[in-house]
Design a protein around this motif. Structure first.
Motif, PDB file in Angstrom:
ATOM      1  N   UNK A  56      -8.178   8.463   3.273  1.00 47.26           N
ATOM      2  CA  UNK A  56      -7.306   9.613   2.993  1.00 47.26           C
ATOM      3  C   UNK A  56      -5.842   9.236   3.209  1.00 47.26           C
ATOM      4  N   UNK A  57      -5.588   8.459   4.275  1.00 48.02           N
ATOM      5  CA  UNK A  57      -4.217   8.010   4.535  1.00 48.02           C
ATOM      6  C   UNK A  57      -3.725   7.155   3.365  1.00 48.02           C
ATOM      7  N   UNK A  58      -4.634   6.346   2.851  1.00 50.79           N
ATOM      8  CA  UNK A  58      -4.284   5.502   1.701  1.00 50.79           C
ATOM      9  C   UNK A  58      -3.928   6.382   0.488  1.00 50.79           C
ATOM     10  N   UNK A  59      -4.712   7.420   0.291  1.00 46.90           N
ATOM     11  CA  UNK A  59      -4.433   8.361  -0.806  1.00 46.90           C
ATOM     12  C   UNK A  59      -3.075   9.019  -0.626  1.00 46.90           C
ATOM     13  N   UNK A  60      -2.767   9.362   0.630  1.00 45.91           N
ATOM     14  CA  UNK A  60      -1.464   9.987   0.912  1.00 45.91           C
ATOM     15  C   UNK A  60      -0.332   9.016   0.600  1.00 45.91           C
ATOM     16  N   UNK A  61      -0.537   7.742   0.933  1.00 44.87           N
ATOM     17  CA  UNK A  61       0.496   6.730   0.649  1.00 44.87           C
ATOM     18  C   UNK A  61       0.703   6.601  -0.861  1.00 44.87           C
ATOM     19  N   UNK A  62      -0.403   6.584  -1.619  1.00 42.31           N
ATOM     20  CA  UNK A  62      -0.278   6.456  -3.081  1.00 42.31           C
ATOM     21  C   UNK A  62       0.476   7.663  -3.648  1.00 42.31           C
ATOM     22  N   UNK A  63       0.012   8.876  -3.273  1.00 43.45           N
ATOM     23  CA  UNK A  63       0.627  10.086  -3.827  1.00 43.45           C
ATOM     24  C   UNK A  63       2.091  10.185  -3.371  1.00 43.45           C
ATOM     25  N   UNK A  64       2.335   9.910  -2.074  1.00 41.85           N
ATOM     26  CA  UNK A  64       3.687  10.029  -1.526  1.00 41.85           C
ATOM     27  C   UNK A  64       4.634   9.004  -2.124  1.00 41.85           C
ATOM     28  N   UNK A  65       4.163   7.756  -2.276  1.00 44.43           N
ATOM     29  CA  UNK A  65       5.026   6.707  -2.840  1.00 44.43           C
ATOM     30  C   UNK A  65       5.403   7.057  -4.272  1.00 44.43           C
ATOM     31  N   UNK A  66       4.414   7.554  -5.020  1.00 43.65           N
ATOM     32  CA  UNK A  66       4.705   7.905  -6.414  1.00 43.65           C
ATOM     33  C   UNK A  66       5.798   8.965  -6.485  1.00 43.65           C
ATOM     34  N   UNK A  67       5.642  10.025  -5.664  1.00 44.70           N
ATOM     35  CA  UNK A  67       6.639  11.099  -5.705  1.00 44.70           C
ATOM     36  C   UNK A  67       8.006  10.578  -5.294  1.00 44.70           C
ATOM     37  N   UNK A  96      12.881   0.207  -3.166  1.00 48.90           N
ATOM     38  CA  UNK A  96      12.035  -0.991  -3.175  1.00 48.90           C
ATOM     39  C   UNK A  96      10.791  -0.863  -2.286  1.00 48.90           C
ATOM     40  N   UNK A  97      10.952  -0.385  -1.005  1.00 52.65           N
ATOM     41  CA  UNK A  97       9.743  -0.314  -0.165  1.00 52.65           C
ATOM     42  C   UNK A  97       8.674   0.606  -0.751  1.00 52.65           C
ATOM     43  N   UNK A  98       9.106   1.617  -1.498  1.00 52.48           N
ATOM     44  CA  UNK A  98       8.137   2.583  -2.009  1.00 52.48           C
ATOM     45  C   UNK A  98       7.449   2.062  -3.273  1.00 52.48           C
ATOM     46  N   UNK A  99       8.192   1.290  -4.074  1.00 53.92           N
ATOM     47  CA  UNK A  99       7.556   0.652  -5.231  1.00 53.92           C
ATOM     48  C   UNK A  99       6.493  -0.321  -4.727  1.00 53.92           C
ATOM     49  N   UNK A 100       6.879  -1.060  -3.692  1.00 59.73           N
ATOM     50  CA  UNK A 100       5.936  -2.033  -3.129  1.00 59.73           C
ATOM     51  C   UNK A 100       4.717  -1.329  -2.534  1.00 59.73           C
ATOM     52  N   UNK A 101       4.961  -0.258  -1.757  1.00 53.22           N
ATOM     53  CA  UNK A 101       3.812   0.408  -1.121  1.00 53.22           C
ATOM     54  C   UNK A 101       2.906   1.025  -2.190  1.00 53.22           C
ATOM     55  N   UNK A 102       3.504   1.505  -3.279  1.00 53.33           N
ATOM     56  CA  UNK A 102       2.669   2.082  -4.348  1.00 53.33           C
ATOM     57  C   UNK A 102       1.820   0.994  -5.005  1.00 53.33           C
ATOM     58  N   UNK A 103       2.480  -0.120  -5.323  1.00 56.81           N
ATOM     59  CA  UNK A 103       1.753  -1.182  -6.027  1.00 56.81           C
ATOM     60  C   UNK A 103       0.684  -1.811  -5.134  1.00 56.81           C
ATOM     61  N   UNK A 104       0.931  -1.817  -3.817  1.00 55.33           N
ATOM     62  CA  UNK A 104      -0.061  -2.380  -2.895  1.00 55.33           C
ATOM     63  C   UNK A 104      -1.211  -1.415  -2.636  1.00 55.33           C
ATOM     64  N   UNK A 105      -0.853  -0.134  -2.439  1.00 52.18           N
ATOM     65  CA  UNK A 105      -1.880   0.809  -1.986  1.00 52.18           C
ATOM     66  C   UNK A 105      -2.776   1.289  -3.128  1.00 52.18           C
TER      67      UNK A 105
END
Lengths: 451, 465
Positions: free
Chosen positions: B304-315, B267-276
């Protein structure tokens, strides 16, 4: 080696092998030999360059040599890492039960290889880049890089010996944290020294052979005496590294040979025809390479040495197959032609594309744009130098380019060309800023920045 | 695949280490690798287009920056990206040897093809970088130089193409193992995942471009380059978003349910992906506003940190949505296949693993000699283990069956708070509920006695620390 321990229950179930087995074995052999040669070249040339840095001789030609060798080292690491992939992949495919197990037993060390090679790789780039670094810092970067690669070679030797010694896997009963090494195996240290000496020998040839080829070209062209002497010195030095380390290989090789289990030794002395033939052929070729080196023929020495490595590797393959044969029960799956075609087709098409790209790269340079007679502005002369950009007037691209070109031609005419290579000493004059980009094929301009 | 019964015990050793669990170790290396490796794919296209911009506008400054960015690109992607890529392979071989062996078995020639393209990338990039100054000095035709760059782009894209086939297979294996190699490779998730990833690669190229573009001192050039990067963030974002929606829609129903489940692991990662992800688009838009140079540095790092959050959350979501599977429907996340799991529930985890027997003190030279004759040929039975042997075997069991997802007093679904205060019986009930009440966990692979051994040890560990 504990004889009462039966490792059979530890051997994992072999995965099916996506055949054909023979094709994979040949590919494993070829790519492993290429990887080994690259390891030898980078380790050996790295160490030799480091020793040369420590030499008090600071002549510009010598410094140019060091720059050239230093600039090739990180590229060598790129390829040695790349060529580690296929043999390791096929090793996992063919001998997975063994290589996964031994890697896990020494997991911490095995994983550390990633970080160690990365640091070494950056260290070599640091040594090559040179900008703003003192001589001491460059030596330190190179020294640390070479030391890290030497440590990695030790880890590899441990894993490759542990994978074929399941009798030693019992150590897992006492330590499951991945910190084991295979130090109790008497062949580890001599095998490692054998690899290091081979690296010095190959590294020596990496210095001697280009020097000899350059020397021949200079002799044909009646080149300047200074350049001839410089190349002659490099060749002599490279051959000295080769012959001394190959001579040292005889006692170390004997130590390695007699550290092998008796049944493996027996294979090399008539027990197995192919292994015996490869062993004695390797010895004969090593002798031939030495003779050629004593006669100052670097190319011939290199040809013989290039044949020694596959012979030795072939011998090791046979010994490994023999050692693990009691536990090795491969199950070859039906050949999937579509997958095989994907690989074969991709390799052929990629080779063709790379060939075309290389042709583009090697195209003769375009004529020099019209030179600007006026004194060039120093701020525009060196790409990458920290200059206040606000000070740059906006000007047409062509004019800016021609200024840079003009200055380049002024400062070191002939430093670049399609044939590349060092073109003799340039003296401690103005630096050639662009040469550090590895610009021309062969990358060649002497810089003299440390002179 | 060889028959299971023909090789017992069959299992690999288990790397037992503390402080971080295997799953998190893989994730840590994988996320930073993917971040840089996807930049390596998009960055090639970015470099060639940036160079084309320089030539088109006749701007030596832009070409100078493109050259500098090439060096940065080479040092980051070829060294760090290349080595962390090898690192993922090393770490999955150590933590999940059975899963790695499956991927090697099924895709050996795809991996080999990936290697060919990786070699192509290295050679093309070295040629492109090495001839850049020649091109800038007018000694190489810009077209020729850009063809070298496009060669790199081709190899980089092809390597994404291959790896995407293997990774998407793990989540959506389709008709595997009934059909052949290409059916597994071009699995139902292949094309949407490729569109999503390629969009993300281009977005990351724009983000990383900012790092060097904002360092350009000449203001008009800097502004032009920052806007160029902003376009690379905003336009491919639309491709990425379309790919993401297509990917989510192409998932089988049970995977979609997994993604929407309300558990801590996803759940936290779906949320972080959808937010970021939308923030990333906004970040790109923000770059069209002129900022003083000093303000760019923190902004770029934040983006860049935001990009890392998007890529990391997706994976992370993709990995977690698979649970309890490593290869959906075939191999559990513990690396135990469904067939092996059934066998172990009947005959025992101890019988399946010589390494477990070794850790339980059953196979060493000494114990083997002592037990010679008496136990020869018998299947080892967990019930006959002494107290210390039970603890050693329980620790092995935890590492083997739990640590791919659970930490032990360490981050990532720490087991301690999950079992604290439940007592042996309560923990045993939890273990028995795996795969039934907790469908996102694999069924415990062992006998009732082995379940007791693990529960007993977990109760003791959580009570004492």
């Amino acid at each position: 080696m504990p004889t009462s321990f039966d490792p059979a229950p530890l051997i994992p179930m072999a995965e099916g092998i996506p055949g054909p087995w023979g094709f994979l074995a040949v590919l494993l052999f070829i790519t492993f030999v290429l990887h080994l040669l690259l390891v030898n070249a980078v380790l050996g040339a790295g160490f030799i360059t480091l020793c040369a840095w420590l030499n008090p001789d600071r002549s510009p030609a010598r410094v140019a040599d060091l720059d050239l060798q230093g600039s090739l080292l990180p590229k060598g690491v790129a390829f040695l890492v790349n060529f580690a992939i296929p043999p390791f992949l096929i090793l996992q495919g063919l001998y997975g039960a063994f290589i996964y197990s031994s890697s896990i037993l020494m997991g911490m060390w095995w994983l550390a290889v990633m970080g160690l090679v990365m640091l070494a790789y950056y260290g070599l780039y640091l040594n090559m880049t040179a900008r703003g670094l003192t001589r001491g810092a460059r030596i330190l970067a190179l020294g640390v890089s070479v030391a890290l690669l030497v440590v990695c070679s030790f880890i590899f030797v441990n894993n490759l010996t542990l994978m074929q010694a399941p009798g030693r896997w019992e150590a897992y009963a006492r330590s499951a944290g991945g910190v084991l090494l295979n130090l109790a195996d008497p062949q580890v240290v001599p095998r490692w020294l054998h690899v290091l000496l081979a690296s010095l020998a190959v590294g020596g040839l990496c210095v001697a052979v280009p020097a000899e080829l350059r020397l021949r070209a200079l002799q044909r062209e009646n080149g300047p005496a200074e350049s001839l002497a410089c190349q002659e010195g490099r060749k002599r030095s490279g051959l000295r590294w080769f012959s001394h380390s190959t001579l040292a290989q005889f006692p170390v090789g004997a130590w390695f040979l007699f550290s092998l289990p008796r049944e493996q030794q027996a294979l090399l002395f008539g027990g197995d025809t192919a292994a015996t033939a490869l062993f004695f052929t390797s010895l004969a070729l090593a002798g031939a390479a030495l003779m050629a080196a004593f006669r100052r023929n670097a190319v011939r020495a290199a040809c013989a040495a290039l044949l020694v490595v596959p012979c030795m590797a072939g011998m090791r393959f046979l010994l490994r197959a023999f050692t693990i044969s009691p536990w090795y029960k491969p199950v070859v799956l039906p050949v999937d032609l579509s997958a095989l075609l994907l690989f074969g087709g991709s390799a052929l098409v990629s080779a063709y594309i790379l060939y075309r790209l290389a042709l583009l790269y090697l195209k003769p340079p375009l004529p020099v744009p019209a030179a600007r007679p006026a004194k060039p502005e120093p701020a525009l002369s060196a790409y990458g130098e920290e200059i206040p950009e606000d000070a740059l007037p906006e000007m047409p691209f062509d004019e800016l380019n021609s200024r840079e070109a003009a200055e380049r031609e002024d400062s070191s005419e002939g430093a670049e060309g399609p044939d590349g290579g060092a073109k003799g000493p340039a003296g401690p004059g103005p630096q050639e800023p662009n040469s550090q980009d590895g610009d021309a094929p062969g990358n060649g301009g002497p810089r003299g920045r440390n002179a | 695949m060889p028959a299971l019964a023909a090789h017992i015990p069959w299992d690999y050793p288990v790397w037992q280490f503390s402080g971080i669990n295997g799953g998190l170790l893989i994730a840590a290396i994988a996320v930073i690798h993917v971040f840089v490796a996807q930049f390596a794919v998009g960055g090639g296209f970015f470099l060639v287009m940036a160079e084309a911009k320089g030539h088109r506008e006749g701007s030596a400054r832009i070409l100078r920056w493109a050259h500098r960015h090439t060096k940065f690109f080479l040092l980051l992607t070829m060294v760090f990206g290349g080595m962390t890529g090898v690192g993922i392979w090393l770490v999955i071989s150590l933590v999940s040897p059975a899963g790695t062996a499956l991927l090697v078995r099924e895709f050996l020639y795809a991996w080999a093809t990936e290697w060919v393209f990786f070699l192509g990338e290295i050679i093309a990039l070295l040629l492109y970088a090495a001839s850049f100054s020649r091109c800038r000095r007018g000694r190489m035709a810009p077209r020729d130089h850009m063809i070298l760059g496009m060669g790199y782009c081709l190899f980089a894209f092809l390597s994404l193409f291959i790896i995407n086939g293997i990774i998407s297979f793990m989540l959506t294996p389709g008709a595997y193992p009934k059909e052949g190699f290409f059916a597994a490779f071009f699995n139902p998730g292949f094309w949407p995942a490729l569109v999503f990833r390629f969009g993300l690669c281009l977005v990351l190229a724009g983000l990383f471009g900012l790092l060097t573009a904002t360092a350009v001192k000449h203001e008009p050039t800097r502004l032009s380059l920052v806007r160029f990067c902003a376009k690379w963030i905003c336009l491919p974002f639309l491709l990425m978003a379309a790919g993401g929606i297509w990917y989510a829609a192409a998932m089988p129903g049970e995977v979609q349910v997994s993604m929407l489940r309300r558990t801590d692991d996803i759940r936290p990662f779906v949320r972080s992906f959808l937010d970021s992800a939308p923030l990333l688009f906004l970040a790109g838009m923000l770059l069209f506003i002129r900022l003083p140079q000093k303000a760019y540095r923190p902004v770029v790092f934040a983006f860049l940190a935001l990009g890392l959050v998007v890529a990391g959350s997706f994976e992370w979501i993709r990995e977690t949505a698979r649970r309890p599977w490593l290869v959906h429907g075939h191999m559990y996340s513990s690396g135990i296949t469904a067939e092996q799991n059934n066998w172990m529930r009947e005959h025992g985890a101890l019988a399946a693993s010589g390494w477990g027997q070794l850790r339980a003190g059953l196979l060493t030279a000494e114990t083997a000699a002592a037990a010679a004759g008496a136990a020869a040929g018998k299947t080892p039975d967990a019930a006959s283990l002494g107290k210390e042997q039970r603890a050693a075997f329980a620790r092995f069991l935890f590492a083997r069956q739990c640590s791919s997802c659970h930490g032990l007093g360490s981050p990532m679904l720490d087991i301690k708070p999950r079992v604290a205060g439940r007592g042996e019986k309560g923990i045993e009930a939890l273990l028995a509920a795996q795969g039934v009440i907790s469908p996102y966990m694999p069924p415990f692979a062992g006998t009732a006695e082995e379940r007791r051994i693990l529960a007993e040890w977990l109760a003791a560990v959580t009570a004492t620390k």
